[in-house]
Design a protein around this motif. Sequence first.
Motif, PDB file in Angstrom:
ATOM      1  N   HIS A  41       0.834  -1.210   0.000  1.00  0.00           N
ATOM      2  CA  HIS A  41       0.000   0.000   0.000  1.00  0.00           C
ATOM      3  C   HIS A  41       0.868   1.260   0.000  1.00  0.00           C
ATOM      4  O   HIS A  41       0.633   2.195  -0.766  1.00  0.00           O
ATOM      5  N   LEU A  42       1.861   1.274   0.905  1.00  0.00           N
ATOM      6  CA  LEU A  42       2.665   2.483   1.105  1.00  0.00           C
ATOM      7  C   LEU A  42       3.451   2.857  -0.144  1.00  0.00           C
ATOM      8  O   LEU A  42       3.431   4.014  -0.589  1.00  0.00           O
ATOM      9  N   LEU A  43       4.162   1.893  -0.719  1.00  0.00           N
ATOM     10  CA  LEU A  43       5.008   2.195  -1.873  1.00  0.00           C
ATOM     11  C   LEU A  43       4.163   2.600  -3.082  1.00  0.00           C
ATOM     12  O   LEU A  43       4.572   3.469  -3.865  1.00  0.00           O
ATOM     13  N   THR A  44       2.988   2.013  -3.216  1.00  0.00           N
ATOM     14  CA  THR A  44       2.109   2.396  -4.326  1.00  0.00           C
ATOM     15  C   THR A  44       1.555   3.799  -4.113  1.00  0.00           C
ATOM     16  O   THR A  44       1.420   4.576  -5.072  1.00  0.00           O
ATOM     17  N   ARG A  76       1.983   9.574  -5.539  1.00  0.00           N
ATOM     18  CA  ARG A  76       2.081  10.863  -4.847  1.00  0.00           C
ATOM     19  C   ARG A  76       0.853  11.150  -3.991  1.00  0.00           C
ATOM     20  O   ARG A  76       0.329  12.274  -3.948  1.00  0.00           O
ATOM     21  N   VAL A  77       0.407  10.110  -3.326  1.00  0.00           N
ATOM     22  CA  VAL A  77      -0.670  10.242  -2.355  1.00  0.00           C
ATOM     23  C   VAL A  77      -0.034  10.158  -0.966  1.00  0.00           C
ATOM     24  O   VAL A  77       0.592   9.157  -0.624  1.00  0.00           O
ATOM     25  N   ARG A  78      -0.172  11.214  -0.181  1.00  0.00           N
ATOM     26  CA  ARG A  78       0.439  11.235   1.146  1.00  0.00           C
ATOM     27  C   ARG A  78      -0.237  10.221   2.059  1.00  0.00           C
ATOM     28  O   ARG A  78      -1.464  10.159   2.142  1.00  0.00           O
ATOM     29  N   SER A  79       0.575   9.457   2.742  1.00  0.00           N
ATOM     30  CA  SER A  79       0.035   8.463   3.680  1.00  0.00           C
ATOM     31  C   SER A  79       1.033   8.253   4.804  1.00  0.00           C
ATOM     32  O   SER A  79       2.215   8.591   4.692  1.00  0.00           O
TER      33      SER A  79
END
Length: 369
Positions: free
Chosen positions: A67-70, A75-78
Amino acid sequence: MYSTKDYFKHGFLFFLTLIATTLAGGEWLFGRSILSSEKPLTWPYFLRSLEFSVPFLGILLVHELGHLLTSIYHRVRSSLPFFIPAWLGFIGAPSIGTFGAVIQMKSLVSSRKKFFDIGVAGPLAGFVLAVAVLAYGFTHLPEASYIYEIHPEYADPNYDKAADENVMDLELGYNLLFWLMQETLADPERMPEMAEVIHYPYLFAGYLALFFTAINLLPIGQLDGGHVVFGLFPKLHKEMSLIAYTVFLFFAGLGVVSPFEELSYLVFALPLYIGFLYICFRKSGLSPANQWLLALGIAALQYSLSSFFPGIQGYSGWLLFAFLIGRVLGIRHPEVPDGRPLDDRRKLIGWIAILIFVLCFIPQPFMIE
C-alpha cells in the motif's frame, strides 16, 4: 517525507507488536506463557516462537508496504504502517498478539486508478509471501512425534481427548488454498489435524495471513476489496458493496435466532438482534425505513431457514467485524474527480484479486469446542 519522530513511533509499535506476537506464539505453539509458573515461556521457547511471529509479521509488513510504496508512487500522502500490538495473556484471553496493521491516507485520492492500485497492491504482495511461507511449512513438516513435545498425553494410548474437560479444542477451518496446498505438498504421515495446526509455526502464520488477506479483500466499502470493486465496476460498486455486506452479515448471524430457542430467550434476543442489524446499516446510505426493512428481512429469513434446517449455522464470530464495517468504515466508497475506467491490465489484476479472495476466504475460521 517522514520525520525521525515518525520512524521512531512506527518502529516502536512494530517492535512492541513483534514482542506481543512472539509471546502469543509461545502460548499457541507450546502452551507456555511468561505468566505461568507451571509452564513458563523460557528464553529458548521464546526464540523458537519467533518462527511464528517473524513470518506472520513479515507478511503483514509486506502487505502494508505494498500500500505504502504504491501510494508514494502515485504521490498520495500516507502514514507509515501502524502496527497494533494486542497480547492478552495477562487477562487469560487467547490472542495472536496483534489486531493487524493499517496505513492512513493523508491526502485526496483523485482517481479510480489510484484507489485501485493502492488497494490491490497490499493483498497481492502479502499473498505472494503467505504462499511462500505455507509452501515452506507444508514441505518441512516435523516428524509426527513432534506433537508429543507439546501434548505428551497424546503418547498415552488410553488418553481420550474428547473426555478431557481441561482441553480447549480450537479447530481451524479450511479454505480452498490451504486445502489444495495440503493435498499437493504435505506428507500425509506428518500432516497434523486442523485442531493441531496452531502448534506448527509456519502453517499457523500462513493460515492467519490468508485469513487477513481474505478480510481485506471483502468487496465492501473502503476495504481493499472495495477498492477493487470500485475500480472494476464503475456503475455498480454501490449496489455490489451493499449486496456483499448484506450477504456477509446474513451468514454471520445465521443460527443466532431460531424457533428452537426458549421463548423467554427469544423475547429479549430477537428484538435486540433486529436492532443490532439496523445499527449495522446506519452508514449504508439507505433511508431509515429501508434499513428497518433490511434488518427485519434478514432476521425473518434466518429464523425461517433455522425452522427448516435446525442445525444450520453461519459464523457468529464475523458479527463484530460486520459491525465495525457497518458503523466505523461504512459500506460506501467515496467518489473521485477522475472516474475513468481501468485499463485492461488493471482489470486482469482485479480479477486475480477476486480469485485470491475466493481461494483465501474461510467461512468458519476458528471453531472452539
